[in-house]
Design a protein around this motif. Structure first.
Motif, mmCIF file in Angstrom:
data_model
loop_
_atom_site.group_PDB
_atom_site.id
_atom_site.type_symbol
_atom_site.label_atom_id
_atom_site.label_comp_id
_atom_site.label_asym_id
_atom_site.label_seq_id
_atom_site.Cartn_x
_atom_site.Cartn_y
_atom_site.Cartn_z
ATOM 1 N N GLU A 65 -3.249 25.824 5.432
ATOM 2 C CA GLU A 65 -4.584 25.390 5.030
ATOM 3 C C GLU A 65 -4.472 24.534 3.774
ATOM 4 N N VAL A 66 -4.852 23.273 3.868
ATOM 5 C CA VAL A 66 -4.780 22.338 2.754
ATOM 6 C C VAL A 66 -6.190 21.824 2.475
ATOM 7 N N LEU A 67 -6.672 22.069 1.248
ATOM 8 C CA LEU A 67 -8.004 21.618 0.844
ATOM 9 C C LEU A 67 -7.867 20.584 -0.258
ATOM 10 N N PHE A 68 -8.439 19.406 -0.036
ATOM 11 C CA PHE A 68 -8.416 18.352 -1.034
ATOM 12 C C PHE A 68 -9.653 18.474 -1.911
ATOM 13 N N ALA A 69 -9.417 18.523 -3.248
ATOM 14 C CA ALA A 69 -10.503 18.696 -4.233
ATOM 15 C C ALA A 69 -11.270 19.983 -3.986
ATOM 16 N N THR A 190 -23.610 16.313 -25.000
ATOM 17 C CA THR A 190 -22.723 15.981 -23.881
ATOM 18 C C THR A 190 -22.276 17.277 -23.212
ATOM 19 N N ALA A 191 -22.024 17.204 -21.914
ATOM 20 C CA ALA A 191 -21.464 18.331 -21.160
ATOM 21 C C ALA A 191 -20.507 17.765 -20.117
ATOM 22 N N PHE A 192 -19.649 18.632 -19.555
ATOM 23 C CA PHE A 192 -18.747 18.164 -18.502
ATOM 24 C C PHE A 192 -18.632 19.209 -17.400
ATOM 25 N N PHE A 193 -18.450 18.721 -16.156
ATOM 26 C CA PHE A 193 -18.430 19.569 -14.969
ATOM 27 C C PHE A 193 -17.103 20.319 -14.861
ATOM 28 N N ILE A 194 -17.197 21.631 -14.483
ATOM 29 C CA ILE A 194 -15.977 22.428 -14.335
ATOM 30 C C ILE A 194 -15.822 23.058 -12.953
ATOM 31 N N ASP A 195 -16.840 22.916 -12.082
ATOM 32 C CA ASP A 195 -16.675 23.444 -10.724
ATOM 33 C C ASP A 195 -17.594 22.690 -9.769
ATOM 34 N N SER A 196 -17.472 23.030 -8.490
ATOM 35 C CA SER A 196 -18.198 22.292 -7.450
ATOM 36 C C SER A 196 -19.610 22.828 -7.194
ATOM 37 N N ASN A 293 -23.774 13.466 -6.456
ATOM 38 C CA ASN A 293 -22.799 12.586 -5.824
ATOM 39 C C ASN A 293 -22.025 11.793 -6.873
ATOM 40 N N GLY A 294 -20.729 11.640 -6.624
ATOM 41 C CA GLY A 294 -19.912 10.766 -7.452
ATOM 42 C C GLY A 294 -19.328 11.381 -8.701
ATOM 43 N N VAL A 295 -19.642 12.647 -9.003
ATOM 44 C CA VAL A 295 -19.086 13.253 -10.214
ATOM 45 C C VAL A 295 -17.715 13.858 -9.924
ATOM 46 N N ASN A 296 -16.905 13.972 -10.971
ATOM 47 C CA ASN A 296 -15.598 14.614 -10.870
ATOM 48 C C ASN A 296 -15.604 15.911 -11.667
ATOM 49 N N VAL A 297 -14.778 16.833 -11.241
ATOM 50 C CA VAL A 297 -14.683 18.146 -11.883
ATOM 51 C C VAL A 297 -13.386 18.232 -12.680
ATOM 52 N N ILE A 298 -13.458 18.748 -13.897
ATOM 53 C CA ILE A 298 -12.256 19.026 -14.686
ATOM 54 C C ILE A 298 -11.835 20.449 -14.349
ATOM 55 N N ASN A 299 -10.775 20.588 -13.556
ATOM 56 C CA ASN A 299 -10.388 21.919 -13.105
ATOM 57 C C ASN A 299 -9.450 22.608 -14.093
ATOM 58 N N ASN A 370 -5.430 15.440 -24.384
ATOM 59 C CA ASN A 370 -4.179 15.074 -25.027
ATOM 60 C C ASN A 370 -3.557 13.879 -24.312
ATOM 61 N N GLN A 371 -2.346 13.519 -24.687
ATOM 62 C CA GLN A 371 -1.697 12.328 -24.131
ATOM 63 C C GLN A 371 -1.337 12.488 -22.658
ATOM 64 N N PHE A 372 -1.360 13.722 -22.141
ATOM 65 C CA PHE A 372 -1.043 13.960 -20.741
ATOM 66 C C PHE A 372 -2.307 14.017 -19.869
ATOM 67 N N GLY A 373 -3.461 13.744 -20.475
ATOM 68 C CA GLY A 373 -4.708 13.813 -19.725
ATOM 69 C C GLY A 373 -5.160 15.241 -19.488
ATOM 70 N N GLN A 374 -4.688 16.178 -20.300
ATOM 71 C CA GLN A 374 -5.086 17.581 -20.169
ATOM 72 C C GLN A 374 -6.224 17.887 -21.141
ATOM 73 N N LEU A 375 -7.213 18.644 -20.684
ATOM 74 C CA LEU A 375 -8.308 19.075 -21.548
ATOM 75 C C LEU A 375 -7.772 20.085 -22.553
ATOM 76 N N VAL A 376 -7.985 19.838 -23.838
ATOM 77 C CA VAL A 376 -7.467 20.746 -24.864
ATOM 78 C C VAL A 376 -8.555 21.327 -25.754
ATOM 79 N N ALA A 377 -9.744 20.689 -25.795
ATOM 80 C CA ALA A 377 -10.782 21.175 -26.710
ATOM 81 C C ALA A 377 -12.143 20.616 -26.306
#
Length: 402
Positions: A65-69, A190-196, A293-299, A370-377
């Motif tokens: 079972e492979v689920l994309f996003a 400001t806020a950011f999405f964390i789930d679907s 529609n069109g939003v991305n989630v920071i997992n 950070n420089q790796f595109g990881q959420l840190v704060a």
């Protein structure tokens, strides 16, 4: 060997339709020997049998079972099933062979080696180190993960005599017994999405602005309270007890790229706030439970929760809405988030990290990468004068408000 490109790109071998999927989401390679490798390149990750992977390469089996996003399932019928090669039965060992004479001893040695191997702690091989990502790629990956927050509220003053509501009337702060006669106060963040399912992270002070607005608190302390107390005494109540409350009228979000107008506002409600006042975090949820529609989630897989891996003088990137709609809206009244860059300027404290990437009022709640595109704060405090030394609550505390 055969490869299958997978994504929303219409030229992909397997085209995905969900908005949360990336244009070039993943690649599946089937080798001549039948080995199947899955490579993930996406912003929102891929799950194999419930296990999340992000920007990794893993070996999978046909039919897994492979689920994309986390939302769109792989159709295995579009991938050619590898042939299973038949193995020839082992040839009998001649009676006079060396193996027949010493086979038991050799088997014993092999078993002994195997026992030693499994007895020692297992070593992880092939662990993929994060790779630095360009500022442009970080912005493109996360620009549709953020939304502008709008909070509308009144101030209610409760006394033994009655309740008075404060808001705006004819552009001035005014009292009225009927709050519908007033325009509410307004604050942005400001806020950011964390789930679907429409959950977002922001600051506690973004959703409770009346507790932090120093100008407003000073207005009531210096101008309003003395007048109310004096009136109570003159009326003969002789009761100086006065309570002040904030009453939320509305909580909206506007995703990046949407038109900033009342008809495009998305109603939200407070989901959870941090119980620790030193952790300025809160989560909100879209009331309908539907992700726009069109939003991305920071997992969570792309979140760095080990603050010891944040090094001073390495790049820091902030994406959000400093100065709110005043700065974010273009000529067509469409919201465009801002991206600022700097570096981490101080070793992590217990609750926060300091950085030089600029922000301003309205930028509270912005994700910090950070420089790796990881959420840190999560940005919660910015300097109002002098050089830019801003602070964000460490990402390890997100679990407290999920």
């Amino acid at each position: 060997m055969k490869s299958y490109k997978i994504g929303r790109n219409q030229e992909a071998d397997i085209v995905l339709s969900a908005n949360y999927c990336s244009r070039d989401h993943a690649l599946i390679t089937v080798s001549d020997s039948g080995k199947i490798l899955l490579q993930d390149f996406s912003a929102n990750g891929t799950a194999v049998n419930g296990k999340q992977i992000n920007n990794q390469t893993v070996e999978i089996n046909y039919g897994d079972e492979v689920l994309f996003a986390g939302i769109e399932k792989l159709d295995w019928s579009k991938i050619e099933k590898p042939e299973t090669k038949k193995t020839e039965p082992p040839k009998p060992i001649p009676s006079n062979s060396f193996l027949r004479k010493h086979g038991i001893k050799i088997a014993g040695v092999i078993i002994g080696i195997a026992l030693i191997f499994f007895a020692v702690p297992k070593i992880k091989f092939g662990a993929k180190e994060p790779v630095p990502v360009s500022p442009t790629e970080i912005y493109e990956r996360y620009k549709n993960s953020v939304a502008m927050v709008e909070v509308k509220y009144y101030i209610r003053v409760h006394t033994i005599a009655n309740d008075l509501y404060f808001g705006y009337k004819n552009g001035e702060i005014s009292p009225d017994k009927i709050k519908s006669n007033l325009e509410p106060f307004r604050s942005e963040g400001t806020a950011f999405f964390i789930d679907s399912i429409g959950t977002l992270i922001t600051n506690y002070h973004v959703v409770r602005p009346w507790e932090y607005d120093e100008k407003l608190k000073d207005y009531f302390k210096v101008r309003i309270l003395p007048t109310i107390r004096r009136t109570l005494i003159e009326k003969g109540w002789n009761d100086n007890s006065v309570e002040i409350f904030g009453e939320m009228s509305a909580l909206y979000i506007y995703p990046n790229g949407s038109r900033f107008s009342q008809e495009n506002s998305i109603a939200c409600e407070i989901h959870k706030v941090s119980e620790d006042k030193n952790i300025d975090l809160a989560s909100i949820k879209i009331s309908s439970g539907n992700l726009p529609n069109g939003v991305n989630v920071i997992n969570t897989e792309n979140t760095q929760t080990d603050e010891q891996k944040i090094e001073v003088n390495t790049p820091a990137y902030v994406i959000g809405f400093p100065l709110g709609d005043e700065l974010a809206t273009n000529e067509d009244n469409v919201l465009n988030c801002s991206s600022t860059s700097g570096s981490f300027t101080q070793a992590p404290a217990k609750n926060y990290i300091q950085y030089s990437a600029q922000t301003a009022s309205g930028g509270s709640g912005s994700p910090v990468f950070n420089q790796f595109g990881q959420l840190v704060a999560v940005t919660y405090l910015g300097t109002t004068k002098g050089q830019s030394f801003n602070r964000g609550i460490l990402a390890k505390y997100l679990k407290d408000v999920r």
